[in-house]
Design a protein around this motif. Structure first.
Motif, PDB file in Angstrom:
ATOM      1  N   ASP A 134      16.233  24.327  -3.903  1.00 51.00           N
ATOM      2  CA  ASP A 134      15.081  25.106  -3.447  1.00 51.00           C
ATOM      3  C   ASP A 134      14.620  26.124  -4.483  1.00 51.00           C
ATOM      4  O   ASP A 134      13.422  26.351  -4.643  1.00 51.00           O
ATOM      5  CB  ASP A 134      15.409  25.839  -2.138  1.00 51.00           C
ATOM      6  N   ALA A 185      11.384  23.338   2.282  1.00 51.21           N
ATOM      7  CA  ALA A 185      11.628  22.527   3.482  1.00 51.21           C
ATOM      8  C   ALA A 185      10.334  22.295   4.265  1.00 51.21           C
ATOM      9  O   ALA A 185      10.093  21.197   4.782  1.00 51.21           O
ATOM     10  CB  ALA A 185      12.678  23.187   4.373  1.00 51.21           C
ATOM     11  N   GLU A 186       9.484  23.327   4.353  1.00 53.92           N
ATOM     12  CA  GLU A 186       8.203  23.174   5.057  1.00 53.92           C
ATOM     13  C   GLU A 186       7.272  22.249   4.285  1.00 53.92           C
ATOM     14  O   GLU A 186       6.576  21.430   4.878  1.00 53.92           O
ATOM     15  CB  GLU A 186       7.533  24.519   5.289  1.00 53.92           C
ATOM     16  N   LEU A 187       7.272  22.340   2.960  1.00 51.78           N
ATOM     17  CA  LEU A 187       6.440  21.437   2.164  1.00 51.78           C
ATOM     18  C   LEU A 187       6.855  19.986   2.362  1.00 51.78           C
ATOM     19  O   LEU A 187       6.008  19.111   2.537  1.00 51.78           O
ATOM     20  CB  LEU A 187       6.558  21.793   0.676  1.00 51.78           C
ATOM     21  N   ARG A 188       8.153  19.752   2.326  1.00 49.96           N
ATOM     22  CA  ARG A 188       8.636  18.381   2.535  1.00 49.96           C
ATOM     23  C   ARG A 188       8.308  17.897   3.935  1.00 49.96           C
ATOM     24  O   ARG A 188       7.902  16.749   4.125  1.00 49.96           O
ATOM     25  CB  ARG A 188      10.133  18.284   2.264  1.00 49.96           C
ATOM     26  N   ALA A 189       8.458  18.768   4.936  1.00 51.63           N
ATOM     27  CA  ALA A 189       8.135  18.386   6.314  1.00 51.63           C
ATOM     28  C   ALA A 189       6.642  18.071   6.441  1.00 51.63           C
ATOM     29  O   ALA A 189       6.255  17.105   7.109  1.00 51.63           O
ATOM     30  CB  ALA A 189       8.546  19.493   7.279  1.00 51.63           C
ATOM     31  N   ALA A 190       5.808  18.876   5.791  1.00 52.46           N
ATOM     32  CA  ALA A 190       4.364  18.635   5.826  1.00 52.46           C
ATOM     33  C   ALA A 190       4.030  17.299   5.169  1.00 52.46           C
ATOM     34  O   ALA A 190       3.247  16.506   5.710  1.00 52.46           O
ATOM     35  CB  ALA A 190       3.626  19.776   5.132  1.00 52.46           C
ATOM     36  N   ARG A 212       5.048  14.553   7.498  1.00 57.15           N
ATOM     37  CA  ARG A 212       4.127  14.403   8.639  1.00 57.15           C
ATOM     38  C   ARG A 212       2.890  13.611   8.231  1.00 57.15           C
ATOM     39  O   ARG A 212       2.462  12.701   8.937  1.00 57.15           O
ATOM     40  CB  ARG A 212       3.674  15.775   9.156  1.00 57.15           C
ATOM     41  N   TYR A 237      -3.746  24.895   2.655  1.00 53.76           N
ATOM     42  CA  TYR A 237      -3.137  23.956   1.714  1.00 53.76           C
ATOM     43  C   TYR A 237      -4.172  23.401   0.744  1.00 53.76           C
ATOM     44  O   TYR A 237      -3.855  23.069  -0.388  1.00 53.76           O
ATOM     45  CB  TYR A 237      -2.452  22.806   2.462  1.00 53.76           C
ATOM     46  N   PRO A 244       4.416  27.836   1.057  1.00 54.49           N
ATOM     47  CA  PRO A 244       5.447  27.426   2.011  1.00 54.49           C
ATOM     48  C   PRO A 244       6.795  27.232   1.319  1.00 54.49           C
ATOM     49  O   PRO A 244       6.850  26.960   0.118  1.00 54.49           O
ATOM     50  CB  PRO A 244       4.919  26.097   2.544  1.00 54.49           C
ATOM     51  N   GLU A 245       7.845  27.372   2.087  1.00 55.53           N
ATOM     52  CA  GLU A 245       9.188  27.090   1.584  1.00 55.53           C
ATOM     53  C   GLU A 245       9.304  25.593   1.292  1.00 55.53           C
ATOM     54  O   GLU A 245       8.585  24.784   1.891  1.00 55.53           O
ATOM     55  CB  GLU A 245      10.242  27.505   2.608  1.00 55.53           C
ATOM     56  N   LEU A 267      -1.793  19.651   8.344  1.00 55.41           N
ATOM     57  CA  LEU A 267      -1.540  20.637   7.298  1.00 55.41           C
ATOM     58  C   LEU A 267      -2.334  21.902   7.582  1.00 55.41           C
ATOM     59  O   LEU A 267      -3.466  21.830   8.062  1.00 55.41           O
ATOM     60  CB  LEU A 267      -1.975  20.097   5.922  1.00 55.41           C
TER      61      LEU A 267
END
Length: 166
Positions: A27, A96-101, A104, A75, A93-94, A71
């Motif tokens: 990270d 983890a949030e970027l990867r989750a976005a 999605r 963004y 974003p952190e 998103l």
């Protein structure tokens, strides 16, 4: 195999390769910008999410940007075409949030594209673009675009001292 299925395989393969590289980036390195470069890993991932949303969901599947809530709106400013990667921004974003976005958007794109019939693939894909005119070409470009940015992720990883392997 249908043409849609083949294009979906290209999109999946590109993302699988990207994710394999990202799995090994701590990270703390996501927003590090090497002196030799002008970007960082977080921008690459955010840009891929924003681009896949625009290419697959808007241009190919015909959704309006207003109806897509995958998103946050900012963004586009952070990661859209023409945006400038910055290391400091309170809206970043952190990882983890970027990867989750990105996940999605990718899942939604795969689902929406899987509903298409091969007969629509030669239809125009929205406003003129330098790299494609048809929906088929836009989907193929989406996979190629991802691999272009994956190459930048590979270079960034090397500049940050990570090995070339996944």
């Amino acid at each position: 195999m249908t043409a849609v299925a083949s294009l979906l395989d290209e999109l999946r393969a590109a993302r699988e390769y990207t994710n394999g590289l990202l799995d090994h980036v701590p990270d703390g390195d996501w927003y590090r910008m090497p002196a030799e470069g002008v970007t960082h890993i977080a921008w690459q991932v955010g840009h891929l999410a924003w681009a896949e949303l625009g290419l697959c969901l808007v241009r190919v599947c015909g959704m309006s940007p207003e109806e897509i809530s995958l998103l946050p709106k900012h963004y586009g400013e952070l990661f859209g075409k023409g945006s400038v990667p910055r290391t400091e921004d309170d809206r970043h974003p952190e990882p983890a949030e970027l990867r989750a976005a990105a996940d999605r958007v990718h899942a939604a794109a795969l689902e929406a594209v899987s509903q298409l019939d091969d007969s629509v693939l030669d239809e125009p894909a929205g406003p003129p673009h330098l790299m494609f005119t048809s929906k088929r070409e836009a989907l193929r470009w989406c996979a190629h675009h991802e691999l272009t940015h994956t190459g930048q992720i590979i270079l960034l990883r090397r500049l940050l001292g990570h090995t070339a392997r996944r």
